[in-house]
Design a protein around this motif. Sequence first.
Motif, PDB file in Angstrom:
ATOM      1  N   GLY A   1     -10.860  -2.514   3.367  1.00  0.00           N
ATOM      2  CA  GLY A   1     -10.109  -2.065   2.601  1.00  0.00           C
ATOM      3  C   GLY A   1      -9.823  -0.808   3.113  1.00  0.00           C
ATOM      4  N   GLU A   2     -10.309  -0.206   4.033  1.00  0.00           N
ATOM      5  CA  GLU A   2     -10.007   1.025   4.696  1.00  0.00           C
ATOM      6  C   GLU A   2      -8.596   0.887   5.524  1.00  0.00           C
ATOM      7  N   MET A   3      -7.598   1.892   5.567  1.00  0.00           N
ATOM      8  CA  MET A   3      -6.485   1.726   6.030  1.00  0.00           C
ATOM      9  C   MET A   3      -6.351   2.846   7.091  1.00  0.00           C
ATOM     10  N   PHE A   4      -4.980   2.553   8.112  1.00  0.00           N
ATOM     11  CA  PHE A   4      -4.536   3.203   8.898  1.00  0.00           C
ATOM     12  C   PHE A   4      -3.154   3.388   8.613  1.00  0.00           C
ATOM     13  N   SER A   5      -2.739   4.795   8.731  1.00  0.00           N
ATOM     14  CA  SER A   5      -1.168   5.129   8.523  1.00  0.00           C
ATOM     15  C   SER A   5      -0.688   5.094   9.832  1.00  0.00           C
TER      16      SER A   5
ATOM     17  N   ALA B   1       0.896  -1.056  -0.036  1.00  0.00           N
ATOM     18  CA  ALA B   1      -0.147  -0.156   0.046  1.00  0.00           C
ATOM     19  C   ALA B   1       0.700   1.188  -0.146  1.00  0.00           C
ATOM     20  N   VAL B   2       0.360   2.119  -0.638  1.00  0.00           N
ATOM     21  CA  VAL B   2       1.154   3.598  -0.697  1.00  0.00           C
ATOM     22  C   VAL B   2       0.629   4.314   0.430  1.00  0.00           C
ATOM     23  N   ARG B   3      -0.779   4.556   0.976  1.00  0.00           N
ATOM     24  CA  ARG B   3      -0.861   5.352   1.845  1.00  0.00           C
ATOM     25  C   ARG B   3      -1.199   5.026   3.041  1.00  0.00           C
ATOM     26  N   GLY B   4      -0.949   3.564   3.148  1.00  0.00           N
ATOM     27  CA  GLY B   4      -1.410   3.250   4.616  1.00  0.00           C
ATOM     28  C   GLY B   4      -0.483   1.915   5.122  1.00  0.00           C
ATOM     29  N   ASP B   5      -0.487   1.777   6.501  1.00  0.00           N
ATOM     30  CA  ASP B   5       0.362   0.566   7.138  1.00  0.00           C
ATOM     31  C   ASP B   5      -0.301  -0.521   7.443  1.00  0.00           C
ATOM     32  N   LEU B   6      -1.651  -0.535   7.864  1.00  0.00           N
ATOM     33  CA  LEU B   6      -2.548  -1.463   8.383  1.00  0.00           C
ATOM     34  C   LEU B   6      -3.751  -1.304   7.744  1.00  0.00           C
ATOM     35  N   LYS B   7      -4.597  -2.560   7.394  1.00  0.00           N
ATOM     36  CA  LYS B   7      -5.733  -2.561   6.376  1.00  0.00           C
ATOM     37  C   LYS B   7      -6.827  -3.483   7.205  1.00  0.00           C
ATOM     38  N   LEU B   8      -8.117  -2.675   7.045  1.00  0.00           N
ATOM     39  CA  LEU B   8      -9.231  -3.462   7.758  1.00  0.00           C
ATOM     40  C   LEU B   8     -10.011  -4.335   6.491  1.00  0.00           C
TER      41      LEU B   8
END
Length: 232
Positions: A106-110, A96-103
């Motif tokens: 597909g939602e992500m957390f940086s 992923a380019v914009r995040g580190d952790l994914k739900l």
Amino acid sequence: MKQNEQMYLFQETEYYRKTDGDTMSFNIEKNCFKRLKDKMDNTAKAEYESGVKLAITRYNTTLRENRFIVGGIVEIFTLALMRSAGIEIEACGKEAVRGDLKLPGGEMFSLKTSFTERSNITLINKMGDSDRTWQTATLFVLANRGIIYGDPTMIMEDDLSQSGDRLDIKRRALNRFSQDPSNLIEMNIPLKPPLEKNSSDDIESIAIAIELMNELKMVKLLSHITESWTAR
């Protein structure tokens, strides 16, 4: 907790239900943080605090290359902490380019860390002349504060700044986020220690290189490494 139990616990509660507008409002990410805050137990919290403290102590982030090591370590600690609260989440930093952790949806957390008290925090490193905007919910792991939740819907005018090729968020914005208790998990996370005079001893890549040299019996090359490094 078994994996299928973890998925059931998370997906069948109020913390994970998609509604119209979730993508723009970050409702899912906010609810995940709420679950982490509500369901994290004291043992998991204490282990997280001790792990982050050891990482900061062992790999001093005053040295630039150590920041990547500590950032990766804290990312895995945070992944485990969220799973301990029943959140189904995966690491996605490799792809992923914009995040580190994914739900699951597909939602992500940086994840961003800072072990000083005053500096701004880089959200995005721009590449070339391409436009970069903050688009991802972010967990800020900060010394003397804990974990702060933030997302692009929470910013005010002048909260962000361009600095060279970086997009930064100002510390005052994070201070404002944390004034709302729902955005803060208080933790005992220390400031980074002062850098010792012989700073080369703190660079983890040197220890790894020497370990590989010993493993492969690279005698000739190893002989050219200074005595102070091999003594580590």
